[in-house]
Design a protein around this motif. Structure first.
Motif, short mmCIF file in Angstrom:
data_model
loop_
_atom_site.label_atom_id
_atom_site.label_comp_id
_atom_site.label_asym_id
_atom_site.label_seq_id
_atom_site.Cartn_x
_atom_site.Cartn_y
_atom_site.Cartn_z
N VAL A 165 4.81 -10.39 17.04
CA VAL A 165 4.63 -11.41 16.00
C VAL A 165 3.14 -11.52 15.74
CG1 VAL A 165 5.01 -13.79 15.30
CG2 VAL A 165 6.69 -12.65 16.76
N TYR A 166 2.78 -11.44 14.48
CA TYR A 166 1.38 -11.44 14.10
C TYR A 166 1.01 -12.76 13.43
CZ TYR A 166 1.44 -6.49 15.13
OH TYR A 166 1.55 -5.29 15.79
N PHE A 167 -0.06 -13.35 13.93
CA PHE A 167 -0.54 -14.62 13.38
C PHE A 167 -1.94 -14.44 12.82
CE2 PHE A 167 2.75 -17.51 14.48
CZ PHE A 167 3.30 -17.06 15.66
N CYS A 168 -2.12 -14.99 11.66
CA CYS A 168 -3.43 -15.09 11.04
C CYS A 168 -3.92 -16.52 11.22
CB CYS A 168 -3.32 -14.75 9.56
SG CYS A 168 -4.86 -14.83 8.65
N ALA A 169 -5.22 -16.68 11.41
CA ALA A 169 -5.79 -18.02 11.57
C ALA A 169 -7.13 -18.08 10.86
CB ALA A 169 -5.96 -18.36 13.05
N SER A 170 -7.56 -19.29 10.57
CA SER A 170 -8.87 -19.47 9.95
C SER A 170 -9.54 -20.71 10.51
CB SER A 170 -8.76 -19.57 8.43
OG SER A 170 -8.18 -20.81 8.05
N SER A 171 -10.85 -20.76 10.38
CA SER A 171 -11.59 -21.95 10.79
C SER A 171 -12.87 -22.03 9.97
CB SER A 171 -11.91 -21.93 12.29
OG SER A 171 -12.74 -20.84 12.62
N SER A 172 -13.41 -23.23 9.90
CA SER A 172 -14.62 -23.43 9.12
C SER A 172 -15.84 -23.14 9.98
CB SER A 172 -14.69 -24.86 8.59
OG SER A 172 -14.74 -25.76 9.67
N ALA A 173 -16.98 -23.04 9.35
CA ALA A 173 -18.22 -22.81 10.07
C ALA A 173 -18.74 -24.12 10.62
CB ALA A 173 -19.25 -22.19 9.14
N GLY A 174 -19.68 -24.03 11.52
CA GLY A 174 -20.32 -25.23 12.02
C GLY A 174 -19.54 -25.90 13.13
N ALA A 175 -19.65 -27.20 13.19
CA ALA A 175 -19.11 -27.96 14.32
C ALA A 175 -17.60 -27.86 14.44
CB ALA A 175 -19.51 -29.43 14.20
N SER A 176 -16.91 -27.58 13.37
CA SER A 176 -15.45 -27.52 13.44
C SER A 176 -14.92 -26.11 13.60
CB SER A 176 -14.85 -28.14 12.17
OG SER A 176 -15.22 -29.49 12.05
N GLN A 177 -15.83 -25.17 13.86
CA GLN A 177 -15.40 -23.78 13.88
C GLN A 177 -14.33 -23.53 14.92
OE1 GLN A 177 -18.22 -20.92 15.25
NE2 GLN A 177 -16.74 -19.27 15.12
N GLU A 178 -14.38 -24.26 16.03
CA GLU A 178 -13.45 -23.94 17.11
C GLU A 178 -12.03 -24.39 16.84
OE1 GLU A 178 -16.30 -25.64 17.65
OE2 GLU A 178 -15.70 -27.71 17.92
N THR A 179 -11.81 -25.20 15.83
CA THR A 179 -10.45 -25.62 15.50
C THR A 179 -9.86 -24.62 14.52
OG1 THR A 179 -11.04 -27.93 15.80
CG2 THR A 179 -9.01 -27.46 14.60
N GLN A 180 -8.88 -23.87 14.99
CA GLN A 180 -8.27 -22.84 14.16
C GLN A 180 -6.98 -23.36 13.52
OE1 GLN A 180 -8.43 -18.71 15.85
NE2 GLN A 180 -9.17 -19.78 17.64
N TYR A 181 -6.75 -22.90 12.30
CA TYR A 181 -5.53 -23.22 11.58
C TYR A 181 -4.72 -21.94 11.45
CZ TYR A 181 -7.89 -27.54 10.44
OH TYR A 181 -8.56 -28.73 10.54
N PHE A 182 -3.48 -22.00 11.88
CA PHE A 182 -2.66 -20.80 11.97
C PHE A 182 -1.64 -20.74 10.84
CE2 PHE A 182 -3.55 -18.69 16.02
CZ PHE A 182 -4.38 -19.62 16.62
N GLY A 183 -1.34 -19.51 10.41
CA GLY A 183 -0.24 -19.28 9.51
C GLY A 183 1.08 -19.25 10.27
N PRO A 184 2.21 -19.12 9.56
CA PRO A 184 3.53 -19.19 10.20
C PRO A 184 3.92 -17.91 10.92
CG PRO A 184 3.76 -18.86 7.85
CD PRO A 184 2.30 -19.07 8.09
N GLY A 185 3.17 -16.83 10.72
CA GLY A 185 3.45 -15.60 11.45
C GLY A 185 4.26 -14.58 10.66
N THR A 186 4.08 -13.33 11.05
CA THR A 186 4.88 -12.21 10.53
C THR A 186 5.52 -11.51 11.71
OG1 THR A 186 3.51 -11.79 8.57
CG2 THR A 186 4.83 -9.96 9.39
N ARG A 187 6.82 -11.43 11.69
CA ARG A 187 7.54 -10.75 12.78
C ARG A 187 7.75 -9.30 12.38
NH1 ARG A 187 10.30 -12.88 17.02
NH2 ARG A 187 10.00 -14.95 16.10
N LEU A 188 7.23 -8.39 13.19
CA LEU A 188 7.30 -6.96 12.90
C LEU A 188 8.08 -6.24 13.97
CD1 LEU A 188 6.37 -4.52 11.20
CD2 LEU A 188 4.37 -4.37 12.70
N LEU A 189 9.03 -5.43 13.52
CA LEU A 189 9.83 -4.61 14.43
C LEU A 189 9.64 -3.16 14.05
CD1 LEU A 189 11.98 -4.42 16.66
CD2 LEU A 189 13.73 -4.74 14.90
N VAL A 190 9.20 -2.35 14.99
CA VAL A 190 8.98 -0.92 14.75
C VAL A 190 10.02 -0.13 15.52
CG1 VAL A 190 7.38 1.02 14.85
CG2 VAL A 190 6.52 -1.31 14.46
N LEU A 191 10.83 0.61 14.79
CA LEU A 191 11.92 1.37 15.42
C LEU A 191 11.74 2.88 15.25
CD1 LEU A 191 14.87 -0.87 14.22
CD2 LEU A 191 13.81 -0.87 16.48
#
Lengths: 114, 114
Positions: A88-114
């Motif tokens: 499962v792949y998650f993308c996240a983002s955060s702002s610069a500066g003092a709030s950089q450490e708080t990440q906001y995550f997307g809902p995810g992409t579930r990938l199956l490789v067969l």
């Protein structure tokens, strides 16, 4: 208020195929991240970006590529899919500066490789 | 090297009882520590963080965490659990040498029973 969006939600790939996982954020965040989450494991950082045009490797970058042409978008590319990339792949983002450490995550992409 | 460990895969607690989810860290230097929660089929959500200052950190949804430097721990706590608190909880640490890298624990599944 969309936040971080990811497409697709789910995908099945055959070994050797390629695909791009899309990630977009509308919060004007400088920092963006790609993680993978394997069953029973924590998140592992694949790549990150500190701004448009700047990317760097995380813990597990092999088999992946990224680009950051705009502030909003941070796509993750799999060139030759392998079963080990089933996750499962998650993308996240955060702002610069003092709030950089708080990440906001997307809902995810579930990938199956067969 | 930076890392966090969550020694319990699962924690079971009755509604109304206090809960504790454990996290220990390994960091050279002063740690930046975080707790995130993940509900089913959702991305991670930020709960709280410790950067410096008071060892007891208060966060979202009534959660708090206690930083203990001598025991290298950062346990998540709540005085009275709710059934809606049932989720997967991740502890994370920010890399000292590279503020853009975060390391996540393997996660603890919290089950709150009515």
């Amino acid at each position: 208020n969309a936040g971080v969006t990811q497409t697709p939600k789910f995908r099945i790939l055959k070994i050797g195929q390629s695909m791009t996982l899309q990630c977009t954020q509308d919060m004007n965040h400088n920092y963006m991240y790609w993680y993978r989450q394997d069953p029973g494991m924590g998140l592992k950082l694949i790549y990150y970006s500190v701004g448009a045009g700047i990317t760097d490797k995380g813990e597990v970058p092999n088999g992946y590529n990224v680009s950051r042409s705009t502030t909003e978008d941070f796509p993750l590319r799999l060139e030759l899919a392998a079963p080990s990339q089933t996750s499962v792949y998650f993308c996240a983002s955060s702002s610069a500066g003092a709030s950089q450490e708080t990440q906001y995550f997307g809902p995810g992409t579930r990938l199956l490789v067969l | 090297a930076q890392s966090v460990a969550q020694p319990e895969d699962q924690v079971n607690v009755a509604e109304g009882n206090p809960l504790t989810v454990k996290c220990t860290y390994s960091v050279s230097g002063n740690p930046y520590l975080f707790w995130y929660v993940q509900y089913p089929n959702r991305g991670l959500q930020f709960l709280l963080k410790y950067i410096t200052g008071d060892n007891l950190v208060k966060g979202s949804y009534g959660f708090e965490a206690e930083f203990n430097k001598s025991q290298t721990s950062f346990h998540l706590k709540k005085p009275s659990a709710l059934v809606s608190d049932s989720a997967l909880y991740f502890c994370a640490v920010r890399a000292i040498y590279n503020f853009n890298k975060f390391y996540f624990g393997s996660g603890t599944k919290l089950n709150v029973k009515p």
